[in-house]
Design an enzyme around this catalytic site. Structure first.
Site, PDB file in Angstrom:
ATOM      1  CB  CYS A   2      -4.267  -2.815  16.015  1.00 41.90           C
ATOM      2  SG  CYS A   2      -5.844  -4.253  15.640  1.00 41.90           S
ATOM      3  NE  ARG A  27      -0.762   1.749  15.492  1.00 44.00           N
ATOM      4  CZ  ARG A  27       0.170   1.682  14.246  1.00 44.00           C
ATOM      5  NH1 ARG A  27       0.971   3.188  14.335  1.00 44.00           N
ATOM      6  NH2 ARG A  27       0.669   0.650  13.896  1.00 44.00           N
ATOM      7  CD1 TRP A  74     -10.114   0.685  11.811  1.00 41.73           C
ATOM      8  CD2 TRP A  74      -8.400  -0.534  10.782  1.00 41.73           C
ATOM      9  NE1 TRP A  74     -10.038   0.546  10.688  1.00 41.73           N
ATOM     10  CE2 TRP A  74      -9.519  -0.124   9.548  1.00 41.73           C
ATOM     11  CE3 TRP A  74      -7.505  -1.674  10.086  1.00 41.73           C
ATOM     12  CZ2 TRP A  74      -9.527  -0.397   8.145  1.00 41.73           C
ATOM     13  CZ3 TRP A  74      -7.608  -1.612   8.824  1.00 41.73           C
ATOM     14  CH2 TRP A  74      -8.339  -0.519   7.724  1.00 41.73           C
ATOM     15  CG  ASN A 100       0.476  -3.376  14.418  1.00 42.29           C
ATOM     16  OD1 ASN A 100      -0.663  -3.049  13.248  1.00 42.29           O
ATOM     17  ND2 ASN A 100       0.841  -2.204  14.198  1.00 42.29           N
ATOM     18  N   GLY A 101      -1.273  -6.231  12.899  1.00 44.15           N
ATOM     19  CA  GLY A 101      -0.799  -6.741  11.770  1.00 44.15           C
ATOM     20  C   GLY A 101      -1.985  -8.361  10.981  1.00 44.15           C
ATOM     21  CD  GLU A 482      -6.657  16.098   0.383  1.00 42.76           C
ATOM     22  OE1 GLU A 482      -6.306  14.969   0.400  1.00 42.76           O
ATOM     23  OE2 GLU A 482      -6.143  16.081   2.293  1.00 42.76           O
ATOM     24  CE  LYS A 486      -9.069  15.276   4.640  1.00 39.58           C
ATOM     25  NZ  LYS A 486      -7.966  14.548   4.867  1.00 39.58           N
ATOM     26  CD  GLU A 489     -10.503  11.698   5.788  1.00 33.69           C
ATOM     27  OE1 GLU A 489     -10.109  11.135   6.118  1.00 33.69           O
ATOM     28  OE2 GLU A 489     -10.114  12.473   5.243  1.00 33.69           O
ATOM     29  CG  HIS A 505     -17.074  13.818 -21.293  1.00 39.32           C
ATOM     30  ND1 HIS A 505     -17.250  14.110 -22.675  1.00 39.32           N
ATOM     31  CD2 HIS A 505     -16.228  15.235 -21.664  1.00 39.32           C
ATOM     32  CE1 HIS A 505     -16.607  15.267 -23.125  1.00 39.32           C
ATOM     33  NE2 HIS A 505     -15.525  16.172 -22.496  1.00 39.32           N
ATOM     34  CE  LYS A 605      -2.784  10.721  11.236  1.00 44.10           C
ATOM     35  NZ  LYS A 605      -4.097  12.063  10.306  1.00 44.10           N
TER      36      LYS A 605
HETATM   37  C1  F6R Z   1      -7.100  11.262   4.593  1.00 38.21           C
HETATM   38  C2  F6R Z   1      -6.363   9.460   5.528  1.00 38.21           C
HETATM   39  C3  F6R Z   1      -5.038   8.883   4.583  1.00 38.21           C
HETATM   40  C4  F6R Z   1      -3.929   8.750   4.826  1.00 38.21           C
HETATM   41  C5  F6R Z   1      -3.618   7.202   3.666  1.00 38.21           C
HETATM   42  C6  F6R Z   1      -1.869   7.224   3.821  1.00 38.21           C
HETATM   43  O1  F6R Z   1      -7.560  12.072   5.673  1.00 38.21           O
HETATM   44  O2  F6R Z   1      -5.386  10.788   5.881  1.00 38.21           O
HETATM   45  O3  F6R Z   1      -5.870   9.385   3.235  1.00 38.21           O
HETATM   46  O4  F6R Z   1      -3.396   9.822   4.366  1.00 38.21           O
HETATM   47  O5  F6R Z   1      -3.497   6.639   4.646  1.00 38.21           O
HETATM   48  O6  F6R Z   1      -0.953   8.099   4.585  1.00 38.21           O
HETATM   49  P1  F6R Z   1      -0.114   8.023   5.278  1.00 38.21           P
HETATM   50  O7  F6R Z   1       0.202   9.294   4.879  1.00 38.21           O
HETATM   51  O8  F6R Z   1       0.347   8.019   6.765  1.00 38.21           O
HETATM   52  O9  F6R Z   1       0.893   7.222   4.093  1.00 38.21           O
END
Ligand code: F6R
Length: 610
Positions: A2, A27, A74, A100-101, A482, A486, A489, A505, A605
């Site tokens: 958060c 966040r 969050w 936050n936590g 990746e 992308k 998400e 397979h 994020k």
């Molecule tokens: C996807 C994305 C997440 C982060 C993951 C790790 O686009 O951003 O999968 O890569 O949560 O986050 P960091 O790099 O901040 O440890």
């Protein structure tokens, strides 16, 4: 996970708190709230939904006062709802907490407090903190908070107010990020620097187990055991404008376009002017230590994990040291074999991801040296690692990571070349060729970005499909993973990434008429094999888009429905180009479906919970 903010000063706090929360929405954004000392005492307004919902609520009925705390949520404990939103309070309504936590032992504490007569209204762990602080209070809020946190297990950054002491704002950090902004006649707290940067450039970055007591006139720093401490002020010299959208419709698109700059900045000063070697002078590791490394573990989450998959190929091919990749949330629990000659590399954009941080600590506990590749200076990962390579991508705001991922790739190329220099594991000519290839990347990315309209069209035709597949071999498979993440998400389209040779397979059963398959074909040594796999899916009706390296795209074009050529580069460098069209495809697919590109559902994020 958060975001929290707090203000104590002489200005009206509501606007300052809301502005700070706007910067922190990345966040988490399922609910928001503020608590302010008004002429009626400690008043709270909070609501489920984006910050805009709270802003609307406050428009007609503002909270007027110059001391307050705020929160953007969050959800972890308890679904998004008005009552589960922060700030939380106790039964007397005299205490207010933003958090936050996660408090891991909150149920035990809750039972104990219920037995004493406390009545809870929410499902959250945070409400327990406000009751606990109230329970511990005997006239001194600082001591009450100290006693309360001693009883709590888990991760928390807190902002605490009590009506009994309206001239003090108490902040605590334990395993969740928190900074203190120092102003003139006013002081701030925030989960990160951008949240308070508009008001001050002077900050204290708290460590775990530290707290701050803010008044209008000053900031007192101490440990949660009550021992006074002094810290140097960190002066922030970066610009808030870099965190704005700069004319793009979305942060994600802006960040995709910032990649050429991020590549250049991440390389800057790390490659010798004569283009003959890479020397990462910021590393503390000696040449002797590098020669002693027998294996490497790369540990990360999500997109950063995918960067690590490319990192494995880079280190293995340039330094010939074996590499294992691990998802950070699994690492600790599989009893990894870590020896003093194991180098553990953790990769994290935010530097605050709880699982990655835990993996880092596990590695150090077992005697390994830890190198962090991170985008946030002063983050927890950066501070705790033995060595750090900072990716100079600048603040990444969009939830979907783009420029951080590609800058992580650049960091791996640089580190691989650094190892190769010390170990003498590469011919000088190969090193120079690679450096030349690296220098060419930014312009090559620019040329891909110019073709965005083509990708927009492809994305629009792809967007109404329910499911699609990404395939590739070698580093193309890493990039496929990746690309698939992308797309999922931000567009919510189901997709899977497969090693091209593995489809037959089992998963091939899912291929039927019209199913889109995006195939990465950038590896010269493997392209014939990948073409065979493309033929397998074509024979079952798939519609294939190939992302191919110029050089053999004419050959590939014969076997696919559509082709997008990326500029010619060395095979090992191709991920830094091939991922860019995939980022754009995801962006435009999300846009075509009308989703909130920068803030996809259910995500945040920075994931600071395990
Ligand atoms: C996807 C994305 C997440 C982060 C993951 C790790 O686009 O951003 O999968 O890569 O949560 O986050 P960091 O790099 O901040 O440890």
């Amino acid at each position: 996970m958060c975001g929290i903010v707090g203000y104590i000063g002489n200005r009206d706090s509501q606007g300052i708190l809301l502005e700070g929360l706007k910067k922190l929405e990345y966040r988490g954004y399922d609910s928001a709230g503020i608590a302010v000392f008004t002429s009626n005492g400690l008043e709270i307004k909070k609501s489920k939904g984006r910050l805009a919902v709270l802003e609307d609520k406050l428009k007609d009925d503002p909270l007027e006062g110059s001391v307050g705390i705020g929160h953007t949520r969050w959800a972890t404990h308890g679904k998004p709802s008005d009552v589960n939103s922060h700030p939380h309070t106790d039964n007397s309504s005299k205490f207010s907490v933003v958090h936050n936590g996660i408090v891991e032992n909150y149920l035990d504490l809750k039972d104990e407090l219920i037995a004493k007569g406390h009545v809870f209204v929410s499902e959250t762990d945070t409400e327990v903190i406000s009751h606990l602080v109230a329970d511990e209070y005997d006239g001194n809020i600082v001591e009450a908070v100290q006693r309360a946190v001693k009883r709590m297990r888990g991760a928390f950054a807190l902002g605490v107010l009590t009506e009994y002491e309206p001239e003090r704002l108490v902040a605590v950090r334990f395993a969740s990020p928190l900074v203190i902004g120092v102003g003139e006649g006013e002081n701030f707290i925030g989960s990160d620097i951008p949240a308070i940067l508009e008001h001050t450039r002077n900050v204290y970055i708290l460590n775990d187990g530290e707290m701050a007591v803010l008044t209008r006139g000053g900031v007192e720093l101490m440990t949660t055991d009550g021992e006074n401490i002094s810290k140097e002020i960190f002066h922030v010299d970066w610009d808030l404008v870099t965190a704005e959208k700069a004319g793009f419709d979305h942060f994600m698109l802006k960040e995709i376009h910032e990649q050429p700059k991020a590549y250049r900045d991440t390389m800057l000063g790390r490659i010798a002017d004569d283009g003959k070697s890479v020397n990462l002078k910021e590393l503390n590791m000696s040449d002797e230590y590098i020669r002693s490394i027998r294996k490497v573990h790369i540990v990360a989450c999500g997109t950063a994990y995918h960067a690590g998959l490319v990192g494995k190929s880079v280190i293995e091919s340039l330094a010939r040291i074996p590499v294992e990749n691990d998802v950070a949330s699994e690492y600790r629990y599989r009893s990894p074999i870590i020896t003093p000659d194991t180098l553990v590399i953790v990769v994290s954009q935010s530097g605050e991801t709880a699982d990655t941080l835990a993996a880092l600590r596990e590695a150090q506990k077992n005697g390994a040296r830890v190198l962090a590749i991170t985008n946030v200076v002063g983050s927890s990962v950066a501070r705790e690692a033995n060595d750090v390579i900072t990716t100079w991508a600048g603040p990444e705001i969009a939830v979907a990571s783009t420029k951080a991922y590609t800058s992580q790739l650049i960091a791996f190329y640089l580190f691989g070349l650094h190892l190769a220099r010390v170990l003498g594991s590469q011919e000088q000519s190969a090193v120079e060729e690679l450096i030349e290839g690296l220098h060419a990347l930014p312009e090559q990315v620019e040329s891909i970005l110019e073709q965005a309209p083509v990708l927009k069209q492809v994305a629009e035709s792809m967007a109404h499909h329910k499911s699609l597949f990404f395939i590739g071999r070698g580093v193309d498979y890493a990039v496929a993973q990746e690309g698939s993440l992308k797309l999922k998400e931000i567009s919510y389209i189901h997709s899977e990434a497969y090693a091209a040779g593995e489809l037959k397979h089992g998963t091939l059963a899912l291929i039927e008429e019209g199913v889109p398959v995006i195939s990465l074909v950038t590896q010269e040594a493997l392209y014939e094999k990948t073409l065979s796999n493309i033929k397998e899916v074509k024979a079952r009706g798939a519609h294939v888009l190939a992302i191919a390296n110029s050089g053999f795209e004419t050959e590939v074009a014969k076997s696919v429905d559509e082709i997008f050529a990326i500029p010619k580069t060395l095979p090992i460098l191709s991920p830094a180009l091939a991922v860019v069209p995939l980022q754009l495809l995801s962006y435009y697919a999300s846009l075509a479906l009308g989703h909130d590109v920068d803030k996809p559902r259910n995500l945040a994020k920075s994931v600071t919970v395990e």
